[in-house]
Design a protein around this motif. Structure first.
Motif, PDB file in Angstrom:
ATOM      1  N   ARG A 190      40.233  39.169  41.849  1.00  0.00           N
ATOM      2  CA  ARG A 190      41.067  39.518  40.698  1.00  0.00           C
ATOM      3  C   ARG A 190      41.949  38.340  40.299  1.00  0.00           C
ATOM      4  O   ARG A 190      42.068  38.020  39.114  1.00  0.00           O
ATOM      5  CB  ARG A 190      41.931  40.730  41.027  1.00  0.00           C
ATOM      6  N   TRP A 191      42.565  37.683  41.282  1.00  0.00           N
ATOM      7  CA  TRP A 191      43.465  36.554  40.976  1.00  0.00           C
ATOM      8  C   TRP A 191      42.693  35.433  40.286  1.00  0.00           C
ATOM      9  O   TRP A 191      43.157  34.854  39.291  1.00  0.00           O
ATOM     10  CB  TRP A 191      44.113  36.039  42.258  1.00  0.00           C
ATOM     11  N   ALA A 192      41.514  35.099  40.804  1.00  0.00           N
ATOM     12  CA  ALA A 192      40.718  34.036  40.198  1.00  0.00           C
ATOM     13  C   ALA A 192      40.360  34.373  38.759  1.00  0.00           C
ATOM     14  O   ALA A 192      40.408  33.512  37.871  1.00  0.00           O
ATOM     15  CB  ALA A 192      39.455  33.803  41.016  1.00  0.00           C
ATOM     16  N   GLY A 193      40.009  35.618  38.516  1.00  0.00           N
ATOM     17  CA  GLY A 193      39.683  36.026  37.155  1.00  0.00           C
ATOM     18  C   GLY A 193      40.872  35.938  36.223  1.00  0.00           C
ATOM     19  O   GLY A 193      40.770  35.419  35.105  1.00  0.00           O
ATOM     20  N   GLU A 194      42.010  36.433  36.688  1.00  0.00           N
ATOM     21  CA  GLU A 194      43.213  36.435  35.856  1.00  0.00           C
ATOM     22  C   GLU A 194      43.656  35.021  35.484  1.00  0.00           C
ATOM     23  O   GLU A 194      44.290  34.822  34.441  1.00  0.00           O
ATOM     24  CB  GLU A 194      44.340  37.160  36.584  1.00  0.00           C
ATOM     25  N   HIS A 195      43.321  34.042  36.329  1.00  0.00           N
ATOM     26  CA  HIS A 195      43.756  32.666  36.084  1.00  0.00           C
ATOM     27  C   HIS A 195      42.635  31.787  35.527  1.00  0.00           C
ATOM     28  O   HIS A 195      42.747  30.550  35.531  1.00  0.00           O
ATOM     29  CB  HIS A 195      44.340  32.069  37.363  1.00  0.00           C
ATOM     30  N   GLY A 196      41.568  32.418  35.058  1.00  0.00           N
ATOM     31  CA  GLY A 196      40.537  31.684  34.344  1.00  0.00           C
ATOM     32  C   GLY A 196      39.728  30.715  35.176  1.00  0.00           C
ATOM     33  O   GLY A 196      39.154  29.758  34.642  1.00  0.00           O
ATOM     34  N   ILE A 229      29.328  45.368  48.582  1.00  0.00           N
ATOM     35  CA  ILE A 229      30.721  44.914  48.637  1.00  0.00           C
ATOM     36  C   ILE A 229      30.875  43.635  47.820  1.00  0.00           C
ATOM     37  O   ILE A 229      31.797  43.502  47.003  1.00  0.00           O
ATOM     38  CB  ILE A 229      31.170  44.688  50.091  1.00  0.00           C
ATOM     39  N   GLN A 230      29.965  42.693  48.018  1.00  0.00           N
ATOM     40  CA  GLN A 230      30.032  41.440  47.262  1.00  0.00           C
ATOM     41  C   GLN A 230      29.888  41.702  45.765  1.00  0.00           C
ATOM     42  O   GLN A 230      30.608  41.107  44.946  1.00  0.00           O
ATOM     43  CB  GLN A 230      28.945  40.486  47.742  1.00  0.00           C
ATOM     44  N   LEU A 231      29.014  42.600  45.404  1.00  0.00           N
ATOM     45  CA  LEU A 231      28.841  42.965  44.003  1.00  0.00           C
ATOM     46  C   LEU A 231      30.133  43.524  43.420  1.00  0.00           C
ATOM     47  O   LEU A 231      30.523  43.180  42.292  1.00  0.00           O
ATOM     48  CB  LEU A 231      27.722  43.991  43.857  1.00  0.00           C
ATOM     49  N   SER A 232      30.833  44.355  44.176  1.00  0.00           N
ATOM     50  CA  SER A 232      32.067  44.946  43.659  1.00  0.00           C
ATOM     51  C   SER A 232      33.127  43.880  43.409  1.00  0.00           C
ATOM     52  O   SER A 232      33.909  43.985  42.456  1.00  0.00           O
ATOM     53  CB  SER A 232      32.605  46.002  44.634  1.00  0.00           C
ATOM     54  N   TYR A 233      33.145  42.820  44.210  1.00  0.00           N
ATOM     55  CA  TYR A 233      34.118  41.749  44.011  1.00  0.00           C
ATOM     56  C   TYR A 233      33.739  40.880  42.818  1.00  0.00           C
ATOM     57  O   TYR A 233      34.619  40.407  42.078  1.00  0.00           O
ATOM     58  CB  TYR A 233      34.242  40.907  45.280  1.00  0.00           C
ATOM     59  N   ILE A 234      32.448  40.646  42.629  1.00  0.00           N
ATOM     60  CA  ILE A 234      32.002  39.904  41.447  1.00  0.00           C
ATOM     61  C   ILE A 234      32.420  40.644  40.177  1.00  0.00           C
ATOM     62  O   ILE A 234      32.931  40.044  39.219  1.00  0.00           O
ATOM     63  CB  ILE A 234      30.474  39.704  41.480  1.00  0.00           C
ATOM     64  N   ARG A 235      32.237  41.934  40.175  1.00  0.00           N
ATOM     65  CA  ARG A 235      32.598  42.725  38.992  1.00  0.00           C
ATOM     66  C   ARG A 235      34.111  42.790  38.809  1.00  0.00           C
ATOM     67  O   ARG A 235      34.608  42.799  37.676  1.00  0.00           O
ATOM     68  CB  ARG A 235      31.984  44.120  39.110  1.00  0.00           C
ATOM     69  N   GLU A 236      34.859  42.807  39.913  1.00  0.00           N
ATOM     70  CA  GLU A 236      36.317  42.770  39.825  1.00  0.00           C
ATOM     71  C   GLU A 236      36.769  41.470  39.173  1.00  0.00           C
ATOM     72  O   GLU A 236      37.647  41.453  38.300  1.00  0.00           O
ATOM     73  CB  GLU A 236      36.933  42.897  41.216  1.00  0.00           C
ATOM     74  N   PHE A 237      36.165  40.369  39.596  1.00  0.00           N
ATOM     75  CA  PHE A 237      36.478  39.053  39.025  1.00  0.00           C
ATOM     76  C   PHE A 237      36.217  39.037  37.523  1.00  0.00           C
ATOM     77  O   PHE A 237      37.093  38.651  36.726  1.00  0.00           O
ATOM     78  CB  PHE A 237      35.644  37.994  39.737  1.00  0.00           C
ATOM     79  N   ARG A 238      35.056  39.452  37.126  1.00  0.00           N
ATOM     80  CA  ARG A 238      34.704  39.392  35.709  1.00  0.00           C
ATOM     81  C   ARG A 238      35.521  40.367  34.868  1.00  0.00           C
ATOM     82  O   ARG A 238      35.805  40.095  33.691  1.00  0.00           O
ATOM     83  CB  ARG A 238      33.208  39.648  35.546  1.00  0.00           C
ATOM     84  N   ALA A 239      35.919  41.473  35.461  1.00  0.00           N
ATOM     85  CA  ALA A 239      36.724  42.445  34.717  1.00  0.00           C
ATOM     86  C   ALA A 239      38.092  41.887  34.350  1.00  0.00           C
ATOM     87  O   ALA A 239      38.723  42.351  33.397  1.00  0.00           O
ATOM     88  CB  ALA A 239      36.887  43.724  35.533  1.00  0.00           C
ATOM     89  N   HIS A 240      38.561  40.873  35.098  1.00  0.00           N
ATOM     90  CA  HIS A 240      39.884  40.303  34.851  1.00  0.00           C
ATOM     91  C   HIS A 240      39.828  38.892  34.278  1.00  0.00           C
ATOM     92  O   HIS A 240      40.862  38.255  34.111  1.00  0.00           O
ATOM     93  CB  HIS A 240      40.701  40.304  36.149  1.00  0.00           C
TER      94      HIS A 240
END
Length: 352
Positions: A190-196, A229-240
């Motif tokens: 999530r943090w990585a996604g939020e910070h581009g 589990i890895q898939l859920s984190y990839i989707r979390e990243f892209r969602a943010h």
């Protein structure tokens, strides 16, 4: 064979770059030769792994500076630099310098957390500030700001005969889009996604916050499922991430094709994977780390396994990790099979 939802667009590899302490030059030369081979084979990226106080690459920026002068096309990556060992301002200068030397080919992976064995090393690393150092995401944010051109000082101009800049020099504007966060948790995604940033996933994830009480990524009962589990984190990243589904993710499983391997090599690879298999059956340690099984087989077999892997089906970039205990000739065989057989079996083409 299931069809991946995203055709494989970029094929990369990751090497540890080990060396003999009595002859470090030979190991470093081997790493550079492997990167040169990767370019000749058409790989899109070559990544090196960062290790401190070990017999591995302690200074990836120096190694990749050398690699930048021996290659012309291949992307050069660090997976990853643990920022607890670094001053963000100085690292920003080093990264920008290598990016300029390489013609804009650097991919810099980053991570946070205290340095490994911090209690034993803090006296040498931070003798005066060990208890005040912040090893959280703020350290990454500082580096991001500096690489992306935020002023480092309120002074610029001419002083005597010297000219001073208020931003890191050299400036390499494209580098800010090639910074990656190496994470295996929902929070880091999530943090990585939020910070581009871009997102590096590897062969290990944390199960403690995967969404299911047993680390099953939302499933009921049974052992934890690494791919889900890895898939859920990839989707979390892209969602943010501002780019949404187009945000870049690279997967880094250990994948060993055996098409052209000798009988002895195939036996060695099988023993290696079997010896590491027990750690993949349940979460390890207080953080609940779950490891993916190493994949060994012909390119046809590997393509079938990967195409059925839930997280692989969500990415179009990979940096397959080379086992760190093998010999140079093993890496030559693995990379050759990977580029000439496995990659095409996954839909990849050089320069695609």
């Amino acid at each position: 064979m299931p069809s991946p939802s995203r055709p494989l667009r970029k094929l990369g590899f990751l090497t540890m770059g080990l060396f003999d302490g009595a002859d470090p030059g030979r190991g470093h030369e081997s790493t550079l030769e492997i990167i040169e081979l990767g370019e000749r084979l058409g790989f899109d990226t070559a990544w090196v792994r960062h290790r401190h106080l070990q017999y591995g690459i302690s200074s990836p920026v120096a190694v990749l500076a050398a690699a930048s002068q021996r290659t012309r096309r291949i992307g050069l990556g660090i997976a990853v630099t643990p920022l607890g060992w670094e001053n963000p301002l100085r690292l920003a200068e080093d990264l920008a310098t290598v990016d300029v030397l390489s013609g804009g080919r650097l991919n810099a992976g980053l991570s946070v957390g205290p340095p490994t064995h911090y209690e034993q090393v803090k006296g040498a690393l931070y003798p005066d500030t060990a208890d005040a150092e912040d090893f959280g995401y703020e350290r990454v944010r500082r580096l991001l700001d500096l690489v992306r051109g935020k002023p480092a000082t309120d002074f610029s101009g001419v002083e005597g005969i010297e000219v001073f800049s208020d931003v890191v020099q050299p400036q390499s504007p494209g580098l800010g889009r090639r910074l990656w966060y190496g994470g295996g948790s929902r929070r880091s995604a999530r943090w990585a996604g939020e910070h581009g940033m871009n997102f590096l996933t590897s062969s290990v994830v944390r199960t403690e916050d995967s969404g299911g009480g047993n680390g099953n990524a939302g499933g009921e009962g049974g052992p934890p499922d690494f791919a889900e589990i890895q898939l859920s984190y990839i989707r979390e990243f892209r969602a943010h991430h501002p780019d949404g589904d187009a945000a870049r993710v690279s997967q880094g499983l250990v994948v060993i094709p055996t098409d052209s391997a000798s009988a002895g090599q195939r036996a060695k690879y099988a023993r290696y994977a079997a010896g590491r298999l027990p750690r993949t059956t349940s979460p390890q340690g207080p953080a609940g780390l779950l490891f993916a099984p190493d994949l060994v087989g012909t390119s046809a077999e590997l393509a079938e396994q990967l195409s059925a892997h839930a997280a692989f089906r969500e990415v179009d970039e990979v940096a397959f990790a080379l086992p760190f205990t093998f010999e140079h000739e093993d890496y030559v065989q693995i990379l050759t099979d990977m580029a000439e057989r496995l990659g095409p079996a996954l839909g990849w083409r050089p320069g695609g």
